[in-house]
Design an enzyme around this catalytic site. Structure first.
Site: not given
Ligand code: DGL
Length: 250
Positions: A71, A181
């Protein structure tokens, strides 16, 4: 044999796990989706830190040899603190700006990420260290996280959101778009349809798995194992995640 843990606010980290499975099918994987608290990208740093520490406290008790914080948002906010607290290797995500800067066409890159990742100092420092201040534009695509959590990877609503978000972009000035993301990787096919063909679409997944491989000893005994899934939104059986793998396998 010790396991590898992957953790994200929800389904995004599966795009990173998918890359790991391709390259290291003989490892034993645990995946944690904090789906009850997604999205992270609109939360405060303090809230994200508290959520991440709760999950990592749980994961380190599962006999793991390394953790992939799959993430970008959580990495931006909390990876330093995690590394201070735990002794296992902790691999984070980094937007693929470096490979974007190495493209021969030498044009700008559009970094798309969550609101939080875009606001954090970590991104600013990365851009400055690469001397790329004049060559990077930022665009929040925060809503894609919620679309992905609802398994809406295509369709009119997503299409409209993306084309409106891209409408101010003068693509002739750019040669690439960075998906900063992990949730955004699901939308690659749709993004491809909406941007000119000369734009490279980059993400950090391969680079992350390469870092991981450099930090662990690999399982060489030839066995494969089913993935263990955990979620803060209980119960969430493996079948819940199947559509994500189907999409990523296309
Ligand atoms: N997968 C997360 C990232 O890479 C998502 C973030 C979220 O939950 O807003 O930033």
């Amino acid at each position: 044999m010790k396991k590898l843990a992957f953790f994200d606010s929800g389904l995004g980290g599966l795009t990173v796990l998918h890359e790991a499975l391709k390259q290291m099918p003989q490892e034993q994987y645990i995946y944690f989706a904090d789906s009850d608290h997604a999205p992270y990208g609109t939360k405060s740093s303090a809230a994200i830190k508290a959520l991440v520490f709760d999950v990592v406290d749980f994961l380190v008790q599962q006999d793991i040899k390394a953790l992939v914080l799959a993430c970008n948002t959580a990495t931006s906010v909390v990876i330093k603190d995690l590394r201070q607290q735990y002794s296992i290797p902790i691999i984070g995500m980094e937007p693929a700006i470096k490979p974007a800067m190495e493209l021969p066409s030498n044009k700008k890159t559009l970094v798309c990420a969550t609101e939080k990742t875009l606001a954090e100092n970590k991104l600013q420092l990365l851009i400055e260290n690469l001397n790329a201040t004049d060559k990077v534009e930022r665009l929040s695509l925060q809503k894609l996280v919620s679309f992905a959590e609802n398994f809406e990877f295509e369709g009119l609503k997503v299409h409209t959101y993306l084309s409106q978000s891209f409408s101010p972009i003068n693509w002739v000035e750019f040669d690439s778009i960075v998906l900063g993301c992990t949730h955004f990787v699901y939308f690659k096919p749709l993004i491809k349809q909406l941007i000119p063909p000369h734009i490279h679409i980059l993400d950090g997944n391969k680079g992350t798995i390469k870092h991981l491989q450099d930090r662990i000893s690999l399982n060489t005994n030839g066995e494969t194992f089913p993935i263990e899934f955990f979620s803060s939104k209980k119960p969430m059986p493996a079948t819940h995640f199947a559509p994500c793998f189907t999409l990523l396998n296309q």
